[in-house]
Each structure stands twice: as structure tokens, then as C-alpha cells.
Design an enzyme around this catalytic site. Sequence first.
Site, PDB file in Angstrom:
ATOM      1  N   ASN A 129      60.173   8.564  25.406  1.00  0.00           N
ATOM      2  CA  ASN A 129      61.405   9.031  26.050  1.00  0.00           C
ATOM      3  C   ASN A 129      61.868   7.937  27.020  1.00  0.00           C
ATOM      4  OD1 ASN A 129      63.404  10.314  27.471  1.00  0.00           O
ATOM      5  ND2 ASN A 129      62.048  11.821  28.452  1.00  0.00           N
ATOM      6  N   GLU A 151      54.083  19.383  29.230  1.00  0.00           N
ATOM      7  CA  GLU A 151      54.191  18.363  30.263  1.00  0.00           C
ATOM      8  C   GLU A 151      54.127  19.022  31.637  1.00  0.00           C
ATOM      9  OE1 GLU A 151      56.439  14.626  29.063  1.00  0.00           O
ATOM     10  OE2 GLU A 151      57.971  16.135  29.347  1.00  0.00           O
ATOM     11  N   HIS A 191      63.520  19.190  28.605  1.00  0.00           N
ATOM     12  CA  HIS A 191      62.707  18.295  29.436  1.00  0.00           C
ATOM     13  C   HIS A 191      62.859  18.719  30.901  1.00  0.00           C
ATOM     14  CE1 HIS A 191      61.426  14.705  31.606  1.00  0.00           C
ATOM     15  NE2 HIS A 191      60.716  14.422  30.524  1.00  0.00           N
TER      16      HIS A 191
HETATM   17  P1  PGA Z   1      55.908   9.538  32.386  1.00  0.00           P
HETATM   18  O1  PGA Z   1      57.060  10.554  31.923  1.00  0.00           O
HETATM   19  O2  PGA Z   1      55.146   9.122  31.171  1.00  0.00           O
HETATM   20  O3  PGA Z   1      56.661   8.401  33.021  1.00  0.00           O
HETATM   21  O4  PGA Z   1      55.050  10.288  33.378  1.00  0.00           O
HETATM   22  C1  PGA Z   1      56.810  11.529  30.953  1.00  0.00           C
HETATM   23  C2  PGA Z   1      58.049  12.307  30.625  1.00  0.00           C
HETATM   24  O5  PGA Z   1      58.937  12.479  31.475  1.00  0.00           O
HETATM   25  O6  PGA Z   1      58.206  12.785  29.492  1.00  0.00           O
END
Ligand code: PGA
Length: 253
Positions: free
Chosen positions: A11, A167, A97
Site C-alpha cells: 500500500n 491490521e 483501511h
Molecule cells: P506500515 O503500514 O507497514 O507502514 O505500518 C501498514 C498499513 O497502513 O497498511
Amino acid sequence: MSKKKKLVVGNWKMNIAIVPEAKKLVNGVKKKTAKVRKTEIVFCPPSIYLQALAPLMKGRYKLGAQNISGEDMGAHTGEVSAQQLKQFDTTYVLVGHSERRKAGETDDVVSKKLQAVLRADFIPVLCIGESVRDEDGAYLQFIKNQLVKTLTPVSKGAISDVVIAYEPVWAIGAKSAMSPRDLHEMTLYIKKCLREIFGTYAESVLILYGGAVSPVNAGEIVREGFVDGLLVGRDSLDAQNFSDIVRAVDSVK
Ligand code: PGA
């Protein structure tokens, strides 16, 4: 370990300033992951780059959008529909998200978007995750509510097309990821919730982990957290780091 395919989704968020930089990043990853065999690699750039990147996709390299409208067309200024993305060889769409939820997306909005994604025959990557882990375990009910509220309108036949990205919000952008042991508990719990809604139809659903994934922790997270892949933020912007993550996931038996 599961026999399902593995998935690593990058992402990019609102990063990468110009098209040539976007192409360079994709080509860099392709070069460094040429020997990867079992893992699908998904790039989610800002949607204005999808058209330019579409010709670079083939085989296990796929494009994903970071967001779409829940409506199919009409008077929705500033929005892009799933149907409009069809022409750009897009396969996946991130839905819900935490950064979009923070900007005001409720579970109802997320659910509507998820259905729009399925209507357009894309694969939704539904992001869920608690903001805090309280000692009383209220975060478990929170996760269950997110799943029930967003997935209830999805038919049993369509659930196998949905990817879940767990997440924990507190791990996104943080220094360290969730421990693989805690993650294993969460993958079991998410599977249980899915089974309660969809019965055996839920068995083929892929579950990813996201939040502070790096080349150092990627293999361990997948192996010991029992997830089918990863959703990567920061480290998807660096061809070397992202490729190292992909290779680490691919080498998990
Ligand atoms: P990060 O973000 O890997 O920078 O912690 C993950 C995300 O927002 O999907």
C-alpha cells in the site's frame, strides 16, 4: 501451513511523486522477485498511476486500488467507481483501511464499498483492526462487530473472494509489529468469527497481517502468526525491502 496461495500487498498510500518513479519501483520489485513462485505480489499505488502501471502487470504481479466509491456512477464529485477502474487492469481494492476509517468511513460505508467491489468482480481486501488492546478483551468484540457489520450482506458464495487484512491500528506506522504469538490468537479468532457467519464457506478466505511489517519480521509473522500473507505500508516504497519481504513470505513452507 495452509495450502492456499500467499499474498503480499504493498500500500503506497499517497506517496511516489511522479509516474517514472512509480514504474521504477514496480520494475525494481519485478527484477528482484523474478524467482518467486508461490506468492502473488500486489501494488496499490495512488489510483492516478494505475493506467501507467497496468502494462507492467503480468502473471503473479497485480494491481490494486486503495479506495473506491460505494456508488456505481453519478453525482459524486471527487470519487472514482469500481467500474471505472476495470479498464486499468486492476484486480484488488483495499476497503476500510484505518486511514480511511479515521477520515470518517463507518462500517456501513465500508460494507457498501465492499459490495461495490464484489459487483465489479474485483477482490476486496477488507481491512479490520482495533485501535487499542484493552485488558478486558473488548477488542475481540470490536473485531467481531467489524466483521459482522461489513460482511453480513455478502453471500456465502462470494465470501471466498474476500481477503481479510487484520491490521491492529496501534501497529500501523509503529516501530514494531504485533508478536506472532498474539497474531496467531487473532487469526484463530477471525477464522472462528467468519465460520460463525459463513460456515465452511469461510475456510478458503485468505487472512493477511499488516502493521510495521519489515524484511526482518516478515517470515516469522507469516510462519508463526499463521497468516496467508502481508499488507505492507512503508516498506512497499523501497524495492529492496519490499522484495525481501516477498521472498521471505515465499520461502515459508
Ligand atoms: P506500515 O503500514 O507497514 O507502514 O505500518 C501498514 C498499513 O497502513 O497498511
